[in-house]
Design an enzyme around this catalytic site. Structure first.
Site, short mmCIF file in Angstrom:
data_model
loop_
_atom_site.label_atom_id
_atom_site.label_comp_id
_atom_site.label_asym_id
_atom_site.label_seq_id
_atom_site.Cartn_x
_atom_site.Cartn_y
_atom_site.Cartn_z
CD GLU A 137 -8.43 17.77 -14.42
OE1 GLU A 137 -7.71 17.15 -15.21
OE2 GLU A 137 -8.99 18.85 -14.34
CB SER B 72 -12.19 29.14 14.82
OG SER B 72 -12.76 29.92 13.55
CE LYS C 72 -2.31 33.89 10.97
NZ LYS C 72 -1.67 33.57 12.34
C1 HEM Z 1 -17.65 25.10 -7.78
C2 HEM Z 1 -17.29 25.81 -8.71
C3 HEM Z 1 -16.52 25.20 -10.23
C4 HEM Z 1 -15.79 24.50 -10.49
C5 HEM Z 1 -15.02 23.72 -9.37
C6 HEM Z 1 -15.50 24.16 -11.76
C7 HEM Z 1 -14.73 23.37 -12.62
C8 HEM Z 1 -14.54 23.40 -13.85
C9 HEM Z 1 -13.77 22.55 -14.63
C10 HEM Z 1 -12.70 21.61 -13.94
C11 HEM Z 1 -13.89 22.85 -16.02
C12 HEM Z 1 -13.12 22.29 -16.94
C13 HEM Z 1 -12.11 23.22 -17.55
C14 HEM Z 1 -11.17 22.67 -18.76
O1 HEM Z 1 -10.34 21.80 -18.67
O2 HEM Z 1 -11.25 23.26 -19.63
C15 HEM Z 1 -14.77 23.68 -16.02
C16 HEM Z 1 -15.23 24.13 -17.21
C17 HEM Z 1 -16.45 25.10 -17.47
N1 HEM Z 1 -17.13 25.70 -16.56
FE1 HEM Z 1 -16.84 25.38 -14.56
N2 HEM Z 1 -16.61 25.32 -12.47
C18 HEM Z 1 -17.17 25.80 -11.39
C19 HEM Z 1 -18.16 26.83 -11.50
C20 HEM Z 1 -18.50 27.33 -12.80
C21 HEM Z 1 -19.80 28.13 -12.94
C22 HEM Z 1 -20.55 28.86 -11.77
C23 HEM Z 1 -20.13 28.26 -14.21
C24 HEM Z 1 -21.10 28.99 -14.99
C25 HEM Z 1 -21.67 30.11 -14.40
C26 HEM Z 1 -19.02 27.33 -15.27
C27 HEM Z 1 -19.05 27.30 -16.49
C28 HEM Z 1 -18.20 26.37 -17.13
C29 HEM Z 1 -17.97 26.41 -18.61
C30 HEM Z 1 -18.98 27.03 -19.47
C31 HEM Z 1 -16.94 25.50 -18.85
C32 HEM Z 1 -16.26 24.92 -20.19
C33 HEM Z 1 -15.22 25.74 -20.57
C34 HEM Z 1 -13.90 25.27 -20.40
O3 HEM Z 1 -13.74 24.16 -20.64
O4 HEM Z 1 -13.07 25.95 -19.95
N3 HEM Z 1 -18.27 26.74 -14.08
N4 HEM Z 1 -15.32 24.07 -14.79
#
Ligand code: HEM
Ligand code: FES
Lengths: 426, 174
Positions: A288, A220, A244
């Site tokens: 966003e 680091s 920490k």
């Molecule tokens: C880097 C990691 C991730 C980020 C930054 C991320 C970000 C997001 C965001 C911003 C939404 C929209 C939330 C909303 O307004 O409803 C979303 C929805 C969703 N994500 Fe992710 N996601 C991540 C990882 C994952 C992973 C690994 C999966 C599946 C294994 C996943 C499955 C889903 C599903 C099914 C939705 C739709 C349901 C919803 O809108 O709440 N996400 N994600």
């Protein structure tokens, strides 16, 4: 610093195992005995927070995917189903949606820390570029995730961002059609975004492993920016930094929990609770919050291709920071002029974020233009020139001297050895 | 050995085989990669040019209607004489993407447009903006009563789809 492991297997089985797959030794030398500069402040705890947030997003995402339907006529209803019917569905979705926000808060602090303490400078260039790649992958992941609930903001955000590619001369329109799988954002688009949204966090995980690997070669950086010179400049990772990091993580989670339980839609947009309608654009579309500065730059340039170039250029330029900054002094604490410019730069980015959230009329347009211009002037002109003109303050000879003063440094020899003891036992 | 007599730098049979194998391999890889890329393009059923019939008998002078065609909005505007005049009298030098109004309509009273802002694809709002045509809520592009771009970041005029009049009150888009 990442030399042979000092791990000593405790029994016959572990010895047998370690000689076949030395993974416990790897973990031991990376996260237990690993020597960290003793003067790290709380800004160094955000790496651990980011790792935690990535796992948190993967776990909550995985369970959401068990209830979500990636089909344009059912997606919106399936998210409402998660919110109303699925056991604790509201919690899982609010964790995931606010988790994305907290993830970006942490990554912005982490990046700001790197800029302030010059952590991108030699020998950490590759480490820093891997970080920029993670940041890009995060943005792509979050963008596609936001499309999944298939509300009005999901749809129109997707439309505007995918249309960015239509600015590419000659092949632009074919590329957008290819991205959409149709004449517009539709079911085909939603389906592929879901597949990619599922995949990309695991790609991030892979790059994170490289990122940590690249970190553990030089070790680091630290608040004074002087390299570790001897063992007395360091403390073992466990228990000093594990504790920490854990304390910082708990504080971070308190904030996270506040939003999840008391203001779960604070960062959201009410229009996203209206189902996507391809015939009506909401009166005021905004991305966003974590995309707002880039969105402002896109709008600031009064030409389609120019705006798109500004948007992507602003992020890609970060990857060249190690070479744009000509000063050898890392920490801004010893660069008074640079420090002032850096705070101005942070203010510029925040100002751009504000402009991005407002309607593009009147002074907002003018300010967007000024701030966009300054963003590039800072990176392309101020940063390279300052290295030649600025006289840095006198630097301490070592980390220990910075912590204990010149006299304390020699007296610390003995104490530091004792402190480093647990690395042998742990 | 034969190779011993060949001057250095002269291509050998082995060089030829090496390049030929590489070339065949590259074609092979390309032909396997292409299906993985092309699957994302719209398929034949999406491409099959669907058409929509629109009844325009109820559309009063001055009104605009929006119909859905291929997943996108299409504007049908029953223009007032004033709007037609404004559109026709605009000098070409005022336009970013010069096109006469005549070349954009089949009958001057009826303006038919793909209702997509040519900037980044939002749907502009009718009867809005400085030219009384459309204004895009996203980044402020302004279009005139012929759907031509007048202000803002959009590069081109709103597109005119293929359409035909089946009768005085029926329009076929596509
Ligand atoms: C880097 C990691 C991730 C980020 C930054 C991320 C970000 C997001 C965001 C911003 C939404 C929209 C939330 C909303 O307004 O409803 C979303 C929805 C969703 N994500 Fe992710 N996601 C991540 C990882 C994952 C992973 C690994 C999966 C599946 C294994 C996943 C499955 C889903 C599903 C099914 C939705 C739709 C349901 C919803 O809108 O709440 N996400 N994600
Ligand atoms: S999409 Fe209409 S102005 Fe940008």
């Amino acid at each position: 610093m990442s030399g042979p492991s000092t791990y000593v297997p405790q029994n016959g089985f572990l010895r047998w195992f370690e000689s076949r797959l030395p993974i416990i030794g790897l973990v031991h030398s990376s996260f237990i005995a690993f020597p960290n500069p003793r003067n790290l402040n709380y800004f160094w705890t955000f790496g651990g927070i980011l790792a935690f947030m990535l796992i948190e997003q993967i776990v909550t995402g995985l369970v959401l995917a068990m209830h979500y339907t990636p089909e344009s006529s059912m997606a919106f209803a399936s998210v409402e189903h998660i919110m109303r019917d699925v056991n604790y569905g509201w919690l899982l979705r609010y964790l995931h949606a606010n988790g994305a926000t907290m993830f970006f808060i942490a990554v912005y602090i982490h990046i700001a820390r790197n800029l302030y303490y010059g952590s991108y400078k030699a020998p950490r260039e590759i480490l820093f570029i891997l970080g920029v790649i993670i940041f890009l992958l995060m943005m792509a992941t979050a963008f596609m995730g936001y499309v999944l609930p298939w509300g009005q903001m999901s749809f129109w955000g997707a439309k505007v961002i995918t249309s960015l590619f239509s600015a590419i001369p000659f092949v632009g329109d074919s590329i957008t059609t290819w991205l959409w799988g149709g004449y517009s954002v539709g079911n085909a688009t939603l389906n592929r975004f879901f597949a990619l949204h599922y995949l990309m966090p695991f790609m991030i995980l892979g790059v994170v492993v490289l990122h940590i690997w690249a970190l553990h070669i030089p070790g680091s950086n630290n608040p004074v920016g002087v390299e570790v010179k001897s063992q007395k400049d360091t403390l073992p990772f466990h228990p000093y930094f594990t504790v920490k990091d854990a304390f910082s993580l708990v504080c971070f989670m308190v904030v996270f929990a506040y939003f999840v339980f008391y203001a779960p839609n604070y960062f959201g947009h009410s229009d996203n609770y209206i189902e996507a309608n391809p015939l009506v654009t909401p009166a005021h579309i905004v991305p966003e919050w974590y995309f707002l500065p880039y969105y402002a730059m896109l709008r600031a340039v009064p030409s389609k291709l120019g705006g798109v170039c500004a948007l992507f250029g602003s992020i890609l330029l970060l990857a060249f920071l190690p070479w744009l900054d000509t000063s050898r002094v890392r920490s801004s604490n010893f660069r008074p002029v640079y420090r002032a410019f850096l705070f101005l730069f942070f203010a510029t980015v925040i100002g751009l974020g504000y402009c991005g959230s407002q309607e593009p009329v009147g002074s907002v347009v003018v300010w967007s233009e000024i701030l966009t211009a300054w963003y590039f002037i800072h990176l392309l002109i101020v940063l390279p020139l300052l290295g030649f003109f600025e006289t840095p303050r006198k630097m301490p000879a070592s980390i220990t001297e910075a912590v204990l003063g010149p006299k304390g440094a020699s007296a610390a020899m003995v104490g530091a050895r004792a402190a480093a003891e647990p690395s042998v036992k742990g | 050995m034969a190779t011993a007599t060949i001057a250095p730098g002269t291509p050998t049979r082995r060089d030829f085989l090496f390049i030929a194998t590489g070339a065949v391999g590259a074609v092979g890889v390309g032909s396997v990669v292409w299906p993985f890329i092309n699957q994302m393009n719209p398929d034949a059923s999406t491409l099959a040019l669907a058409s929509t019939e629109v009844d325009i008998s109820k559309l009063e002078v001055g009104q605009i209607m929006t119909v859905k065609w291929r997943g996108n909005p299409v504007f049908v505007r029953h223009r007032t004489p004033k709007e037609i005049q404004e559109a026709q009298n605009t000098p070409m030098s005022d336009l970013k993407d010069p096109q006469t109004d005549q070349s954009r309509v089949q009958k001057p009273e009826w303006l038919v447009l793909i209702g997509i802002c040519t900037h980044l694809g939002c749907v502009p709002l009718g009867h809005d903006g400085a030219y009384d045509g459309w204004r895009c809520p996203c980044h402020g592009s302004v279009y005139d009563t012929s759907g031509r771009i007048r202000q803002g970041p959009a590069p081109t005029n709103m597109a005119v789809p293929t359409y035909s009049f089946l009768s005085d009150t029926k329009l076929k888009i596509g």
